[in-house]
Each structure stands twice: as structure tokens, then as C-alpha cells.
Scaffold this active site. Structure first.
Site, PDB file in Angstrom:
ATOM      1  N   ILE A  23       0.834  -1.207   0.000  1.00  0.00           N
ATOM      2  CA  ILE A  23       0.000   0.000   0.000  1.00  0.00           C
ATOM      3  C   ILE A  23       0.862   1.247   0.000  1.00  0.00           C
ATOM      4  CG2 ILE A  23      -0.268   0.186   2.507  1.00  0.00           C
ATOM      5  CD1 ILE A  23      -2.982   0.813  -0.169  1.00  0.00           C
TER       6      ILE A  23
ATOM      7  N   SER B 259      11.658   0.863   7.672  1.00  0.00           N
ATOM      8  CA  SER B 259      11.395  -0.458   7.110  1.00  0.00           C
ATOM      9  C   SER B 259      12.513  -1.402   7.517  1.00  0.00           C
ATOM     10  CB  SER B 259      11.294  -0.394   5.584  1.00  0.00           C
ATOM     11  OG  SER B 259      11.147  -1.685   5.039  1.00  0.00           O
TER      12      SER B 259
ATOM     13  N   LYS C 169      -5.847   2.924   6.911  1.00  0.00           N
ATOM     14  CA  LYS C 169      -7.022   2.203   7.417  1.00  0.00           C
ATOM     15  C   LYS C 169      -6.731   0.708   7.554  1.00  0.00           C
ATOM     16  CE  LYS C 169      -8.221  -0.110   3.592  1.00  0.00           C
ATOM     17  NZ  LYS C 169      -8.494  -1.549   3.507  1.00  0.00           N
TER      18      LYS C 169
END
Length: 305
Positions: free
Chosen positions: A11, A33, A87
Site C-alpha cells: 500500500i 522499514s 485504514k
């Protein structure tokens, strides 16, 4: 304004990075990351390292899966950073409420994003519905999990939401179009025999006055996605397709305009920072929580990616 992106997965690469690159309000200053960041951008192994090394970055956008997000968000808030949440905003409703209280106490902005609300057809659909009485509502949100979540084991683990990961997009549009009007009355959740989250769900909503309102979510769809919402009213019918991108009124497609879902999210985040306020709406997640509370569990065939 400098911003850091935390969690460089699908995403982030598909949506957040392009939106930030095209933004005239944010510049990507760092990433977090553990598996490698972005070429040419400073990367940190975890959020604690980022917060320590870069006190000059005032905002972070959290794109990791929902279960570990609370700890990262809490740390960022405690360090005085503004926080944007992919989300769903958390693995539970309670932790989102906690984050909102922490953000208010710290005087930073917290933005629980719902990208599907930014689809081009949603705002004009809401405007058209104003003052009309809804008589029937039908949601169909079906896609192929192997296409949209390849090899993502976290979606099948507790807290991963399963089919509600895309389904909550539909619920975010529903709660934008009909705020506070409906709640889940019944649910049937189909769990693969070898997984801990559902692959399909059927929901029935009620407004307390006999409204016919249902939703059908399915991750076993083949032959193309179906992301649509149909609403019949006392004086006409509305249909949103392609995740809210296209709007039809009584069968006629309506003109729509927009800058794209994720660019719109970042524009709104910039506005929140300028105005010094949060935007935390848990309504879509409450529908999911109610579905798990009320849902009848059905065991389906094992799923193998």
C-alpha cells in the site's frame, strides 16, 4: 513539510509514495522499514530510531499492518509528532480511542484515514441523498484476495480483519453517506478451515424502522472486482461503482472530479496540521466490531495462497 513513511509494503508503494511525490505540501524525508526502504531516501530499522535521529520531521504516516500500529503511533505522539493512520486505524476500536485521547493531550494532530471516502463519486452522492428517505441499500464488495493481497499472511491472523480489510472501505463510504443512521443487526462470517479471519461476510443493517439494508463481502471473486453500492430512495436511485469512483443517478452517469483518493488524504492531513485539530472517525470500524460480535461463524474450505 517533511514527513516520514513507516512501513514500506504494497500500500505504501502503490499509493502513499506516489501521493507524497506529487504533493506540494509534503516531502518524504525518511522511511522506516526492516526489509529495506526507498532508493535515495534515509531509512531506519524501527520507529524509535527514526524519532531519535530525526526530531526535525514533524509528521509520520503509518502504513504497517494494524496490529503493530498502536505502539508506533503512541511513540510518535509521545515524541510530539503528527500522525496519519492507514485504514483501519487500529487493530481494535479501544486502541484508536486511546490514541485520540493521547493526541489531544499532546497537542498533535491524529488523522484516521478512510481513503474510499475520497473517491470521486462519494461527495456528490452524499449531496444528492440529503433530505431523501432511503428505502433500500445494497453493498456488494467482492475481489480476488490472491490479486490484491498476495502472500500477505498478516491479513489471515487475528487483528488482520480478513475480508473486512477491503470491506471496511465500503463501510467507510456507507458511514459517510448515512452517518449514524444504521447499525449491524445480523452477520454471517465464513472462515477458511485453516485461517483465523473471514474470507466472506454477509451483513444485515437496521435503522430501527424497517429499512432493507445488506452487505455482501467476498474474497473469492473471479472475473473482475465488484465494488458497488446501490441505494433506492423515495424519489430516485443512486449507484456507486468502481469503489465510489463512478456515480449513477437513476441510471445516468454523473460528472465527477477529484485529485485521487490518496492525494486527497494528504491534502486533508495538511489542513488538519494547519488548523491544529484531529480527525478520528471510528464508525466504519464499529460496524466491523459489531459484525464480529453478532456474527454466526461458518467454516469454509481451507484457503491456500
Amino acid at each position: 513539510m517533511s514527513i516520514a513513511l513507516v512501513g514500506i509494503g504494497k500500500i505504501a508503494r502503490d499509493q502513499h509514495l506516489p501521493a507524497i511525490a506529487d504533493s506540494d505540501r509534503f516531502a518524504l524525508a525518511a522511511t522506516v522499514s526492516g526489509s529495506g526502504g526507498i532508493d535515495g531516501v534515509e531509512n531506519h530499522a524501527d520507529i524509535a530510531a527514526l524519532l531519535h535521529a530525526r526530531p526535525d520531521i514533524p509528521a509520520v504516516s503509518l502504513c504497517m499492518p494494524p496490529v503493530p500500529r498502536f505502539v508506533a503511533a503512541r511513540a510518535a505522539i509521545a515524541a510530539g509528532r503528527h500522525v496519519m493512520l492507514e485504514k483501519p486505524p487500529g487493530a481494535s476500536v479501544t486502541e484508536v480511542f486511546r490514541l485520540e485521547r493521547l493526541a489531544r493531550a499532546a497537542g498533535v494532530s491524529l488523522f484516521a484515514t478512510w481513503h474510499s471516502r475520497m473517491a470521486a463519486g462519494v461527495a456528490p452522492a452524499r449531496a444528492w441523498l440529503a433530505g431523501k428517505r432511503i428505502t433500500r441499500l445494497r453493498i456488494d464488495w467482492k475481489e480476488d484476495v490472491r490479486k490484491w493481497h498476495p502472500g500477505q499472511d498478516w491479513i489471515w491472523q487475528p487483528g488482520g480483519l480478513g475480508v473486512f480489510d477491503p470491506g471496511i472501505n465500503a463501510l467507510s463510504i456507507l458511514t459517510e453517506l448515512c452517518p449514524g443512521a444504521l447499525h449491524v443487526a445480523e452477520a454471517e462470517l465464513t472462515f477458511p478451515a485453516n485461517r483465523d479471519t473471514p474470507i466472506a461476510a454477509r451483513l444485515t443493517f437496521t435503522d430501527g424502522a424497517g429499512l432493507d439494508a445488506t452487505a455482501d463481502f467476498d474474497w473469492r471473486q473471479e472475473g473482475g472486482e465488484i465494488w458497488q453500492i446501490e441505494i433506492e430512495t423515495d424519489i430516485g436511485a443512486l449507484k456507486l461503482t468502481e469503489g465510489g469512483a463512478r456515480l449513477f443517478i437513476d441510471g445516468a452517469e454523473q460528472p465527477t472530479a477529484g485529485c485521487g483518493e490518496y492525494p486527497a488524504l494528504y491534502r486533508h492531513f495538511a489542513t488538519l496540521l494547519a488548523e491544529g485539530r484531529p480527525d478520528v472517525d471510528t464508525a466504519p470500524q464499529l460496524h466491523v466490531a459489531d459484525a464480529f460480535l453478532l456474527g454466526r461463524r461458518v467454516t469454509g474450505a481451507p484457503f491456500h495462497d
